[in-house]
Design a protein around this motif. Sequence first.
Motif, PDB file in Angstrom:
ATOM      1  N   VAL B 274       0.867  -1.188   0.000  1.00  0.00           N
ATOM      2  CA  VAL B 274       0.000   0.000   0.000  1.00  0.00           C
ATOM      3  C   VAL B 274       0.898   1.232   0.000  1.00  0.00           C
ATOM      4  N   PRO B 307      -3.060  -6.323   3.598  1.00  0.00           N
ATOM      5  CA  PRO B 307      -2.007  -5.322   3.352  1.00  0.00           C
ATOM      6  C   PRO B 307      -0.785  -5.524   4.251  1.00  0.00           C
ATOM      7  N   THR B 426      -1.904  -0.894  -3.829  1.00  0.00           N
ATOM      8  CA  THR B 426      -2.887   0.151  -3.548  1.00  0.00           C
ATOM      9  C   THR B 426      -2.194   1.505  -3.443  1.00  0.00           C
ATOM     10  N   TRP B 456      -8.971  -0.477   0.011  1.00  0.00           N
ATOM     11  CA  TRP B 456      -8.157  -1.481   0.689  1.00  0.00           C
ATOM     12  C   TRP B 456      -8.310  -2.788  -0.058  1.00  0.00           C
TER      13      TRP B 456
END
Lengths: 529, 529
Positions: B274, B307, B426, B456
């Motif tokens: 992320v 994540p 992401t 997410w």
Amino acid sequence: MTYHVEGVQIIGTKVTHGKGESIHYVNPATGESLEPIFNGSTLEDVETACKLADSAFDIYRETSPEQRAAFLEAIATGIEAVSGSLIERAALESGLPTARLTGECARTCAQLRHFSQALKTGEWLGVRLATAQPDRQPLPGPDLRQRQVPLGPVAVFGASNFPLAFSVAGGDTASALAAGCPVVVKAHSAHPGASEIVGMEVQKACSEHDIPEGVFSLLYDAGFDVGQALVADPRISAVGFTGSRRGGLALMAIAQNRPVPIPVYAEMSSINPVFLLPHALTSRTEKIAQGFVGSLTMGAGQFCTNPGLVIAVGGEALEHFCTLSKQLIIDAPAQTMLTPGIHKAYVAGVDRLAGNDRAKSIAAGQPGKALGSCQAHLFRTTADAFLDDQSLQDEVFGAASIIVECRDHDQMLEVTRSLEGQLTVTLHMDDDDLDVAKSLVPVLERKAGRILVDGWPTGVEVSDPMVHGGPFPATSDARTTSVGSAAIARFLRPVCYQSFPSALLPTELRDDNPRRLSRLVDGARVAAD
Amino acid sequence: MTYHVEGVQIIGTKVTHGKGESIHYVNPATGESLEPIFNGSTLEDVETACKLADSAFDIYRETSPEQRAAFLEAIATGIEAVSGSLIERAALESGLPTARLTGECARTCAQLRHFSQALKTGEWLGVRLATAQPDRQPLPGPDLRQRQVPLGPVAVFGASNFPLAFSVAGGDTASALAAGCPVVVKAHSAHPGASEIVGMEVQKACSEHDIPEGVFSLLYDAGFDVGQALVADPRISAVGFTGSRRGGLALMAIAQNRPVPIPVYAEMSSINPVFLLPHALTSRTEKIAQGFVGSLTMGAGQFCTNPGLVIAVGGEALEHFCTLSKQLIIDAPAQTMLTPGIHKAYVAGVDRLAGNDRAKSIAAGQPGKALGSCQAHLFRTTADAFLDDQSLQDEVFGAASIIVECRDHDQMLEVTRSLEGQLTVTLHMDDDDLDVAKSLVPVLERKAGRILVDGWPTGVEVSDPMVHGGPFPATSDARTTSVGSAAIARFLRPVCYQSFPSALLPTELRDDNPRRLSRLVDGARVAAD
């Protein structure tokens, strides 16, 4: 335009003489060594070519489909401009007749234009959209958009039997370049001069169309080291290969044992069974026999789609077909084979069949005077024997075929079920053979990538629906084709963009559809306009 | 409807107690062994299931898409009817909360209906036609028609972390059945009871919809023998698997070493990076921290899209984000993990990070009282350290994540380039982050199957454009997805029909287009009507 072969490799914009071991290549009709000297590339050359290809990838894949289409067309135009020198050189190196190479050259250029055309339609982008559903319960649905992106640099291995159409700027290269992938070609060592001529035209098209350095390189190999290093290089993302089963399996093993395995598209071996259904065999015996022997002996039988197996129910019509085919084979002139190695393997394959009690030689063609001549051979066997001996399915690359006599349709089905994976299968049928054909097709669909009716498998059309592929061992990956626009898909993978702001979206995924693509939107196909 | 678990396997129409070694399975929250006894299947069972699947294949693949769609819908309806028993049992066996399993059950049924819907649109058939050109020079052009056909029986391995949505009637099974492939499922041994309940509903739908015996079988395995024999069986044509990298690699090796290699679709490991871009991180620090910890700790982090890596440029905003995340982690309650083995591996992974000088633990969540509880963990490291130590990219399956602090955007790009293949990446970005995002996206496209903005990665939407896949080691085959209608393509291959008489053509390829499909005709997309 006359081109003088220099014996050079091409690495990005650099044209140099290789520093590896020199390649032994000959005029297959005389056995004489040819000039100039071509040296193999070095492992450093592999490294440099792959590094350049990787650096060029992100720039090249961002070129518009129109730019890549123009690039492919420029390659075709360039090849046409040197076609005189190219065909002459390819004939010298391959022993293939000029007429055949003239056709192959036209096919190669038409193929590049076919991919150019396919690029413009954008079908290959596979665009799929799903509209956001902010009010969906229990959770909102996100905006999702999918397109296909290129895999990365591709290693292409030139084929011996198509020095133009499956070599330096052949189907693998054209489809990879269309997809947006740089290409590093390993030239086939049997026709290095023809490879150089084509390679130089690709390079010229690169510079004329602002294609970044590294999108194309051309390496040579006196043995296997360069090819193996290329497949093992971490920057190579996929492999295109047309050749022997042994060669294909070796590349597959290297690709699978890398830290990051990659797909190998190897087109390997196929005996392309032809079924002569009873009514067609009776009503068109002569026409079918002529078509068969023509397809079998064309180009010394050196086609992946050569009809190496004929299957029919025994009886008068089959005997008549055998008699006619026998005479046609006996009259068939010999042709020089592509390389001394291929000729040797052909002779060994024919000897193996001749020495097999389960098969009977029924005809041999003209022996031919030139070195490495392919004498056509026709064998017969029974379905019982064929079912007993899996080795009768081994490909003999060249103008040899076996007729399998079945007791009845049930046994024909049994023989069909016993077949290995094939590139093609062919049915010769009349209207009255429809029921038999209907019983065969479901089995044939599991065995081959292409099923023909009343034709011959040689002469693979370059077209959107073409499948030049098929279950193992015909190829390493039955899910693809190496001919026709669908071949682009071999070098693509899907990426999904979730909730992207419009300014960040790839062009073809934008709401306003500036590329005028047909797209799948919320499950329904939406036309471009 | 209440379902009482019996401890049975399903082989075609036969429901029996297995005769192999008994499976040790437990309530992961208590460690107590569960009832009833499930025995593994035998190698004879594998043989029987594969033989039945192969026999059923030709009949099943000839069912109409509408029939298969109704069959998939019946499975969904059946699962809904027993959802009470199913969710209760799955909770007992997996330790997952009832709310999560209720959602997963709904998702499983929606997924079956998604494939049912996709079947009806016919996009998956990929129809391409080229009209004959009898007058073309120098050679006439043949009539060519392409469609996709199913590969054959598919082996599906149930996943531990989705006892419903990626198990007996999960995405792999639904897409294979949609494609026209029989399925032999190897149930995950952690939730045999939930597998049986779903399996019985699939079997019931088979019998109610005249689906031939063998299109579905459900086997169990106390070890690895059954699964390995299944992948090695010559009648199996493809494999679907979601699980560990070790497990996926083992199946790939078996599949590649068969006399006839087959594709393996293994979804293995991903840390789902992320990126917190500077303006977004500054303007929405709290919201992003909450979203992050929510996504990380949901379901004890046992998602393939969890994540496990956060990447940002160092500074005040990142410090603030770390402080907020730290507090949220400290407050995060523990959750029972799926199996004692998964919990053990998680603890080992966290210990490995804690013992690595290059990473610093900044927060640990609530320890939890139940056995096998997942205590959330957050680590920090620098980009320099991350780039030095490839092991910091190893997936720790569970609620652990590492924040990587970069010096600047160039270093962020360098970190990005060093990443292994991922299922997702992401970006959290504001409008002012657009330029940075634009520089990242081309790199991210090479790394992942799905790129998200401001969301997410957990919560994979079942949708046409979804890509739940990505470059190795995220999956074994980046060219596909295991979620969404495009997953059907994994179990198909193209066949070309050349010069077929109309009476022999598959329905969808006929000129009159009775299935009302959108088709590619002579290079142009032609709508259904």
